[in-house]
Design a protein around this motif. Sequence first.
Motif, short mmCIF file in Angstrom:
data_model
loop_
_atom_site.label_atom_id
_atom_site.label_comp_id
_atom_site.label_asym_id
_atom_site.label_seq_id
_atom_site.Cartn_x
_atom_site.Cartn_y
_atom_site.Cartn_z
N PHE A 63 0.82 -1.21 0.00
CA PHE A 63 0.00 0.00 0.00
C PHE A 63 0.86 1.27 0.00
O PHE A 63 0.37 2.34 0.31
CB PHE A 63 -0.92 0.01 1.22
CG PHE A 63 -1.89 -1.13 1.26
CD1 PHE A 63 -3.04 -1.11 0.47
CD2 PHE A 63 -1.67 -2.24 2.07
CE1 PHE A 63 -3.93 -2.17 0.49
CE2 PHE A 63 -2.55 -3.29 2.09
CZ PHE A 63 -3.69 -3.26 1.30
N THR A 64 2.14 1.12 -0.36
CA THR A 64 3.06 2.27 -0.39
C THR A 64 3.71 2.38 -1.76
O THR A 64 3.59 1.48 -2.61
CB THR A 64 4.14 2.11 0.68
OG1 THR A 64 5.06 1.06 0.30
CG2 THR A 64 3.54 1.77 2.03
N ASP A 65 4.43 3.48 -1.96
CA ASP A 65 5.22 3.66 -3.18
C ASP A 65 6.71 3.66 -2.87
O ASP A 65 7.51 4.27 -3.57
CB ASP A 65 4.84 4.97 -3.88
CG ASP A 65 5.06 6.19 -2.98
OD1 ASP A 65 5.44 6.00 -1.80
OD2 ASP A 65 4.86 7.32 -3.45
N ASN A 76 5.50 6.40 1.84
CA ASN A 76 4.26 7.14 1.58
C ASN A 76 3.15 6.15 1.26
O ASN A 76 3.24 5.39 0.29
CB ASN A 76 4.46 8.11 0.41
CG ASN A 76 3.20 8.90 0.11
OD1 ASN A 76 2.41 9.18 1.01
ND2 ASN A 76 3.02 9.26 -1.15
N PHE A 77 2.11 6.14 2.06
CA PHE A 77 0.99 5.23 1.83
C PHE A 77 0.08 5.81 0.76
O PHE A 77 -0.34 6.96 0.83
CB PHE A 77 0.21 5.02 3.13
CG PHE A 77 0.92 4.13 4.11
CD1 PHE A 77 0.72 2.75 4.09
CD2 PHE A 77 1.81 4.66 5.03
CE1 PHE A 77 1.38 1.92 4.98
CE2 PHE A 77 2.47 3.85 5.93
CZ PHE A 77 2.26 2.48 5.91
N ILE A 78 -0.20 4.96 -0.24
CA ILE A 78 -1.00 5.40 -1.40
C ILE A 78 -2.27 4.57 -1.56
O ILE A 78 -2.91 4.63 -2.62
CB ILE A 78 -0.16 5.34 -2.68
CG1 ILE A 78 0.36 3.92 -2.92
CG2 ILE A 78 0.99 6.33 -2.62
CD1 ILE A 78 1.10 3.76 -4.23
N GLY A 79 -2.62 3.78 -0.57
CA GLY A 79 -3.85 3.01 -0.65
C GLY A 79 -3.76 1.86 -1.64
O GLY A 79 -2.74 1.16 -1.72
N PHE A 80 -4.80 1.69 -2.45
CA PHE A 80 -4.89 0.57 -3.38
C PHE A 80 -4.36 0.93 -4.77
O PHE A 80 -4.65 0.21 -5.73
CB PHE A 80 -6.34 0.09 -3.50
CG PHE A 80 -6.84 -0.59 -2.26
CD1 PHE A 80 -6.66 -1.95 -2.08
CD2 PHE A 80 -7.50 0.14 -1.28
CE1 PHE A 80 -7.13 -2.58 -0.94
CE2 PHE A 80 -7.97 -0.48 -0.13
CZ PHE A 80 -7.79 -1.84 0.03
N LYS A 81 -3.60 1.99 -4.89
CA LYS A 81 -3.13 2.43 -6.20
C LYS A 81 -2.28 1.35 -6.90
O LYS A 81 -2.42 1.14 -8.11
CB LYS A 81 -2.32 3.72 -6.07
CG LYS A 81 -1.90 4.31 -7.42
CD LYS A 81 -1.15 5.62 -7.23
CE LYS A 81 -0.82 6.25 -8.59
NZ LYS A 81 -0.06 5.36 -9.48
N ASN A 82 -1.41 0.68 -6.15
CA ASN A 82 -0.59 -0.36 -6.76
C ASN A 82 -1.44 -1.47 -7.35
O ASN A 82 -1.16 -1.97 -8.45
CB ASN A 82 0.39 -0.94 -5.73
CG ASN A 82 1.53 0.01 -5.42
OD1 ASN A 82 1.96 0.78 -6.28
ND2 ASN A 82 2.00 -0.03 -4.19
N TYR A 83 -2.48 -1.85 -6.64
CA TYR A 83 -3.35 -2.92 -7.13
C TYR A 83 -4.13 -2.46 -8.35
O TYR A 83 -4.33 -3.24 -9.30
CB TYR A 83 -4.30 -3.37 -6.01
CG TYR A 83 -3.60 -4.03 -4.85
CD1 TYR A 83 -3.30 -5.37 -4.88
CD2 TYR A 83 -3.24 -3.29 -3.72
CE1 TYR A 83 -2.66 -5.98 -3.81
CE2 TYR A 83 -2.60 -3.89 -2.65
CZ TYR A 83 -2.30 -5.23 -2.71
OH TYR A 83 -1.66 -5.83 -1.65
#
Length: 313
Positions: A63-65, A76-83
Amino acid sequence: MSTAQPATQAGTGAPAGGGKVKLRHQRMNSQDRTTVVLMAAIPTVLVLGLVWFPAISSVILSFTDWNGIGPLSDINFIGFKNYVDIFTIYPPFWPALQHNLMWLISLFLIFTPLGMLLAVLVDREIRASRFYQTSFYLPVVLAGALIGFIWQLLFSRDQGLINAVLGTTIDWYGNPEVNIYAAMIANGWRHTGYIMLLYLAGLKGVDPAIHEAASIDGASQMQTFFRVTFPVMRPTNIIVMVITFIDALRAFDLVWIINQGRNGLELIATLVTANVIGEASRIGFGSALAALMLLLSSIFIIIQLRIMVKGDD
């Protein structure tokens, strides 16, 4: 001078009158307690440190980049963006998923039944059965690099045995249209021996009286195996099913040795490695791919546990 003995009930050794014998529970000394604690603590620490901690860390990092270079404070937490990116703007994912599915189908429909057939033949105690058993199991103990080298000699375009026999000049590992099939054959060579050993152990545990009863009833050998022996080996069948699925999902070493999972040999495990330790390190994105692998594996492990629990009930 005789010594009076306590009266007991005839044939039982119990005190007369139905009295209960009180059993003394021996307490463990400090050395025994220390041994028990160490036997429980050491495996627990190893499992937590080598399995659960990396797994949970990967899920959190998905959940990070984070790129793996900066300090942890820069995460930095980016939520579900990676998924979301995996399913939408990451082109290698869908071919990799397709290749893993092809890998699974080949193991289930070709190499697992072949391993079961070899186990049945070896179990009949044919002549030189131990030699065949060792020969078929030998690929299992070989490293993936060595298996890749052996099959490279067979699949070589210019000096390979297969092209020499077929009279062709196919680049089995370099042609993206056929290299996935060549890799599946090389992997199936190792998988077949492993499945043979599992089924051979299962066959040794089947009561011979069952076979005798089926023979008396007039069943043929094939009918006896599929209607009697195969259902009896239900625990072995479940283990083989789960192992086959997990092997297909985590297929990595052989493909990575060939061309690092590129040019038609993309697999989910190679994508994880390419993103984590590749030129453009993306720990967060690679962790998201690894989390998907963990989720898929967990689904079949849960199914296995439910089936085994229902079988025990």
